[in-house]
Design a protein around this motif. Sequence first.
Motif, PDB file in Angstrom:
ATOM      1  N   GLU A 109     -11.702  17.079  -2.830  1.00  0.00           N
ATOM      2  CA  GLU A 109     -12.524  16.021  -2.215  1.00  0.00           C
ATOM      3  C   GLU A 109     -13.118  15.159  -3.321  1.00  0.00           C
ATOM      4  O   GLU A 109     -13.509  15.694  -4.367  1.00  0.00           O
ATOM      5  CB  GLU A 109     -13.683  16.638  -1.427  1.00  0.00           C
ATOM      6  N   CYS A 110     -13.202  13.871  -3.090  1.00  0.00           N
ATOM      7  CA  CYS A 110     -13.811  13.023  -4.114  1.00  0.00           C
ATOM      8  C   CYS A 110     -14.361  11.742  -3.505  1.00  0.00           C
ATOM      9  O   CYS A 110     -13.749  11.172  -2.601  1.00  0.00           O
ATOM     10  CB  CYS A 110     -12.815  12.685  -5.218  1.00  0.00           C
ATOM     11  N   ILE A 111     -15.516  11.310  -4.004  1.00  0.00           N
ATOM     12  CA  ILE A 111     -16.114  10.064  -3.499  1.00  0.00           C
ATOM     13  C   ILE A 111     -15.802   8.886  -4.417  1.00  0.00           C
ATOM     14  O   ILE A 111     -16.210   7.764  -4.143  1.00  0.00           O
ATOM     15  CB  ILE A 111     -17.650  10.190  -3.343  1.00  0.00           C
ATOM     16  N   ASN A 112     -15.081   9.160  -5.521  1.00  0.00           N
ATOM     17  CA  ASN A 112     -14.737   8.067  -6.437  1.00  0.00           C
ATOM     18  C   ASN A 112     -13.348   7.526  -6.143  1.00  0.00           C
ATOM     19  O   ASN A 112     -12.476   8.263  -5.676  1.00  0.00           O
ATOM     20  CB  ASN A 112     -14.756   8.570  -7.880  1.00  0.00           C
ATOM     21  N   ASN A 113     -13.166   6.275  -6.434  1.00  0.00           N
ATOM     22  CA  ASN A 113     -11.817   5.711  -6.433  1.00  0.00           C
ATOM     23  C   ASN A 113     -11.413   5.464  -7.879  1.00  0.00           C
ATOM     24  O   ASN A 113     -11.916   4.536  -8.520  1.00  0.00           O
ATOM     25  CB  ASN A 113     -11.775   4.380  -5.670  1.00  0.00           C
ATOM     26  N   CYS A 114     -10.537   6.324  -8.374  1.00  0.00           N
ATOM     27  CA  CYS A 114      -9.979   6.142  -9.717  1.00  0.00           C
ATOM     28  C   CYS A 114      -8.500   5.856  -9.483  1.00  0.00           C
ATOM     29  O   CYS A 114      -7.795   6.703  -8.941  1.00  0.00           O
ATOM     30  CB  CYS A 114     -10.161   7.407 -10.553  1.00  0.00           C
ATOM     31  N   ARG A 115      -8.051   4.696  -9.877  1.00  0.00           N
ATOM     32  CA  ARG A 115      -6.729   4.228  -9.428  1.00  0.00           C
ATOM     33  C   ARG A 115      -5.589   5.120  -9.879  1.00  0.00           C
ATOM     34  O   ARG A 115      -4.527   5.139  -9.270  1.00  0.00           O
ATOM     35  CB  ARG A 115      -6.505   2.778  -9.900  1.00  0.00           C
ATOM     36  N   TYR A 116      -5.805   5.879 -10.961  1.00  0.00           N
ATOM     37  CA  TYR A 116      -4.738   6.695 -11.556  1.00  0.00           C
ATOM     38  C   TYR A 116      -4.738   8.132 -11.039  1.00  0.00           C
ATOM     39  O   TYR A 116      -3.944   8.934 -11.504  1.00  0.00           O
ATOM     40  CB  TYR A 116      -4.946   6.730 -13.087  1.00  0.00           C
ATOM     41  N   CYS A 117      -5.631   8.477 -10.099  1.00  0.00           N
ATOM     42  CA  CYS A 117      -5.807   9.890  -9.732  1.00  0.00           C
ATOM     43  C   CYS A 117      -5.411  10.161  -8.283  1.00  0.00           C
ATOM     44  O   CYS A 117      -5.799   9.420  -7.369  1.00  0.00           O
ATOM     45  CB  CYS A 117      -7.257  10.305  -9.946  1.00  0.00           C
ATOM     46  N   GLY A 118      -4.673  11.238  -8.071  1.00  0.00           N
ATOM     47  CA  GLY A 118      -4.235  11.624  -6.736  1.00  0.00           C
ATOM     48  C   GLY A 118      -5.388  11.939  -5.793  1.00  0.00           C
ATOM     49  O   GLY A 118      -5.257  11.813  -4.575  1.00  0.00           O
ATOM     50  N   PHE A 119      -6.534  12.369  -6.330  1.00  0.00           N
ATOM     51  CA  PHE A 119      -7.666  12.746  -5.477  1.00  0.00           C
ATOM     52  C   PHE A 119      -8.533  11.550  -5.080  1.00  0.00           C
ATOM     53  O   PHE A 119      -9.535  11.709  -4.384  1.00  0.00           O
ATOM     54  CB  PHE A 119      -8.569  13.756  -6.202  1.00  0.00           C
ATOM     55  N   SER A 120      -8.166  10.379  -5.532  1.00  0.00           N
ATOM     56  CA  SER A 120      -8.942   9.170  -5.288  1.00  0.00           C
ATOM     57  C   SER A 120      -9.368   9.080  -3.813  1.00  0.00           C
ATOM     58  O   SER A 120      -8.583   9.380  -2.919  1.00  0.00           O
ATOM     59  CB  SER A 120      -8.066   7.970  -5.647  1.00  0.00           C
ATOM     60  N   ARG A 121     -10.601   8.671  -3.592  1.00  0.00           N
ATOM     61  CA  ARG A 121     -11.212   8.696  -2.252  1.00  0.00           C
ATOM     62  C   ARG A 121     -10.337   8.091  -1.167  1.00  0.00           C
ATOM     63  O   ARG A 121     -10.213   8.626  -0.072  1.00  0.00           O
ATOM     64  CB  ARG A 121     -12.548   7.936  -2.319  1.00  0.00           C
ATOM     65  N   ALA A 165     -12.938  20.366 -10.012  1.00  0.00           N
ATOM     66  CA  ALA A 165     -13.210  19.842  -8.664  1.00  0.00           C
ATOM     67  C   ALA A 165     -13.411  18.341  -8.735  1.00  0.00           C
ATOM     68  O   ALA A 165     -13.874  17.810  -9.746  1.00  0.00           O
ATOM     69  CB  ALA A 165     -14.466  20.491  -8.076  1.00  0.00           C
ATOM     70  N   GLY A 166     -13.070  17.665  -7.647  1.00  0.00           N
ATOM     71  CA  GLY A 166     -13.409  16.253  -7.522  1.00  0.00           C
ATOM     72  C   GLY A 166     -14.934  16.130  -7.403  1.00  0.00           C
ATOM     73  O   GLY A 166     -15.647  17.133  -7.282  1.00  0.00           O
ATOM     74  N   GLU A 167     -15.402  14.893  -7.423  1.00  0.00           N
ATOM     75  CA  GLU A 167     -16.847  14.661  -7.354  1.00  0.00           C
ATOM     76  C   GLU A 167     -17.226  14.376  -5.910  1.00  0.00           C
ATOM     77  O   GLU A 167     -16.870  13.313  -5.372  1.00  0.00           O
ATOM     78  CB  GLU A 167     -17.206  13.475  -8.277  1.00  0.00           C
ATOM     79  N   GLN A 209     -13.372  10.848 -20.810  1.00  0.00           N
ATOM     80  CA  GLN A 209     -13.917   9.502 -20.600  1.00  0.00           C
ATOM     81  C   GLN A 209     -12.902   8.645 -19.840  1.00  0.00           C
ATOM     82  O   GLN A 209     -13.240   7.618 -19.304  1.00  0.00           O
ATOM     83  CB  GLN A 209     -14.294   8.865 -21.947  1.00  0.00           C
ATOM     84  N   GLU A 210     -11.664   9.095 -19.799  1.00  0.00           N
ATOM     85  CA  GLU A 210     -10.523   8.413 -19.151  1.00  0.00           C
ATOM     86  C   GLU A 210     -10.060   7.236 -19.997  1.00  0.00           C
ATOM     87  O   GLU A 210      -8.931   7.195 -20.426  1.00  0.00           O
ATOM     88  CB  GLU A 210     -10.826   7.952 -17.712  1.00  0.00           C
ATOM     89  N   THR A 211     -10.932   6.241 -20.203  1.00  0.00           N
ATOM     90  CA  THR A 211     -10.628   5.194 -21.167  1.00  0.00           C
ATOM     91  C   THR A 211     -11.931   4.744 -21.825  1.00  0.00           C
ATOM     92  O   THR A 211     -12.985   4.697 -21.179  1.00  0.00           O
ATOM     93  CB  THR A 211      -9.914   3.978 -20.548  1.00  0.00           C
ATOM     94  N   PRO A 258     -19.824   6.715  -8.095  1.00  0.00           N
ATOM     95  CA  PRO A 258     -20.731   6.808  -9.246  1.00  0.00           C
ATOM     96  C   PRO A 258     -20.020   6.790 -10.592  1.00  0.00           C
ATOM     97  O   PRO A 258     -20.630   6.491 -11.613  1.00  0.00           O
ATOM     98  CB  PRO A 258     -21.440   8.156  -9.030  1.00  0.00           C
ATOM     99  N   LYS A 259     -18.720   7.070 -10.581  1.00  0.00           N
ATOM    100  CA  LYS A 259     -17.993   7.093 -11.851  1.00  0.00           C
ATOM    101  C   LYS A 259     -17.885   5.714 -12.483  1.00  0.00           C
ATOM    102  O   LYS A 259     -17.494   5.578 -13.646  1.00  0.00           O
ATOM    103  CB  LYS A 259     -16.598   7.696 -11.624  1.00  0.00           C
ATOM    104  N   ARG A 260     -18.223   4.688 -11.725  1.00  0.00           N
ATOM    105  CA  ARG A 260     -18.162   3.333 -12.291  1.00  0.00           C
ATOM    106  C   ARG A 260     -19.100   3.172 -13.489  1.00  0.00           C
ATOM    107  O   ARG A 260     -18.931   2.263 -14.287  1.00  0.00           O
ATOM    108  CB  ARG A 260     -18.516   2.293 -11.213  1.00  0.00           C
ATOM    109  N   GLY A 268      -1.916  17.859  -4.804  1.00  0.00           N
ATOM    110  CA  GLY A 268      -2.325  18.104  -6.179  1.00  0.00           C
ATOM    111  C   GLY A 268      -2.852  16.840  -6.834  1.00  0.00           C
ATOM    112  O   GLY A 268      -2.631  15.725  -6.365  1.00  0.00           O
ATOM    113  N   GLN A 269      -3.548  17.037  -7.975  1.00  0.00           N
ATOM    114  CA  GLN A 269      -4.121  15.877  -8.664  1.00  0.00           C
ATOM    115  C   GLN A 269      -3.041  15.048  -9.338  1.00  0.00           C
ATOM    116  O   GLN A 269      -3.096  13.829  -9.374  1.00  0.00           O
ATOM    117  CB  GLN A 269      -5.156  16.340  -9.698  1.00  0.00           C
ATOM    118  N   PHE A 270      -2.044  15.747  -9.905  1.00  0.00           N
ATOM    119  CA  PHE A 270      -0.921  15.066 -10.554  1.00  0.00           C
ATOM    120  C   PHE A 270       0.228  16.067 -10.667  1.00  0.00           C
ATOM    121  O   PHE A 270       0.024  17.265 -10.499  1.00  0.00           O
ATOM    122  CB  PHE A 270      -1.318  14.546 -11.950  1.00  0.00           C
TER     123      PHE A 270
HETATM  124  S1  SF4 Z   1     -10.316  11.363 -11.624  1.00  0.00           S
HETATM  125 FE1  SF4 Z   1     -11.928  12.742 -10.939  1.00  0.00          FE
HETATM  126  S2  SF4 Z   1     -13.499  11.391 -10.123  1.00  0.00           S
HETATM  127 FE2  SF4 Z   1     -11.611  10.191 -10.201  1.00  0.00          FE
HETATM  128  S3  SF4 Z   1     -10.679  10.402  -8.163  1.00  0.00           S
HETATM  129 FE3  SF4 Z   1      -9.820  11.992  -9.520  1.00  0.00          FE
HETATM  130  S4  SF4 Z   1     -11.088  13.788  -9.134  1.00  0.00           S
HETATM  131 FE4  SF4 Z   1     -12.222  12.004  -8.387  1.00  0.00          FE
END
Ligand code: SF4
Length: 422
Positions: A83-95, A128-130, A181-183, A197-199, A387-389
Amino acid sequence: MSFVSEFNSLPGPSLAQKSLAAGAAAVRESLAKPRPSLADFANLISPAAAEFLEHMGRRSHTITQQRFGKVIRLFAPLYLSNECINNCRYCGFSRDNPILRVTLSLDEVKREAKELKSQGFRNLLLVAGEHPKFVSNHYLRECIAALHTDWPGLSLEVGPMETADYAPLVAAGADGLVVYQETYDRKVYADMHTAGPKRNFDWRLETPERACAAGFRRLGISPLYGLADWRFEAISVAAHADYLLRNCWKAQLTISLPRLRPCAGEFQPLTHMSDRDLAQLVCAFRLMFPDVGLVLSTREPAKLRDGLLPLGITMMSAGSHTEPGGYTGAGREKLHQTVRGRIVELGASEWATVGRASSRAESGDREKNSGSSVASPHQNHATAATGQFQIADERSSQEVAELIRRLGYEPVWKDWDAALTA
Ligand code: SF4
């Protein structure tokens, strides 16, 4: 002064430019220094230094053996929730990705951990996702408390927190914190993190310092290679490592080397980093930081991992799954889709047709969760949380351990005991 202040005055882009323009003479000069500076590090990752890769590899290998011995520490990621409340464009768990999600119960977490313990692992990374509702501080504390007797090494890779929120997790038995930090490129960071909040770039950048203040004795940092220019990222994380070594010297530091992998959402890397670049970077990190652990995950394919191992790697994951319940099938009966952070019950929609195939452990099926297949209402055969990736090295933990032995190293499953802190 936090690293944010240092980072703001870091000439990262100009060092990256100088790296591209460096010549063989500058590389030789940097190689001759017993304690390379950040400018020397930029020379060591330059295109010109690629000609010195064999020499750098030999030195990196020797330093690593002197400082760490002929051992490779093994760890396994255990995903608690996707589960995740963030949208990170590169991540499978993106909200906003329409994927199958689950948060494991305490009993399910214990079941997953038991399976990993039976494989030999004693060093666990809880991931875990956030999502404060599903992955609350209380939930994390309960998971840690339930595991810590059996797991001398318990690290976390979860949403960043305040120092005061980390402290109870350390008290419960967590000893390490990993935060990518991702980038380090502020513009790319803003483009990649579109909601949640990851913004907040600076808040994330200061996370290792808050973790150190809370008492974590291991800190892990890294960019995710594939978002911005890899030389800029490497120079930035080297500056970050240098800051943490000076200011958080009580903690052991690791630098990971993750390159982007395919995932749900089908994000494509924005920049390229070749296998040879990666090898050069391993050597440059080792020459710059003789005592920092270098971590290589199953994101990289088996053959490349085997080749990079003797260059300076000190820690590897093995047999990994990037979906909650991946090792035992735990939690599959309560899979659901989450739309913009809200649960859509499968039983109340066409998603109810999602099957409940037997777990990998039960079936002996060696196929890993791909992470790239976004579940759709038209699929009626989904069997696991997304999965995340995608992982690239699909060997079992035992196969990886055997390979490590064949290369003349000792695989270390347990590298710490709480008794050592007494
Ligand atoms: S990288 Fe982390 S914070 Fe971003 S969508 Fe994936 S699990 Fe959520």
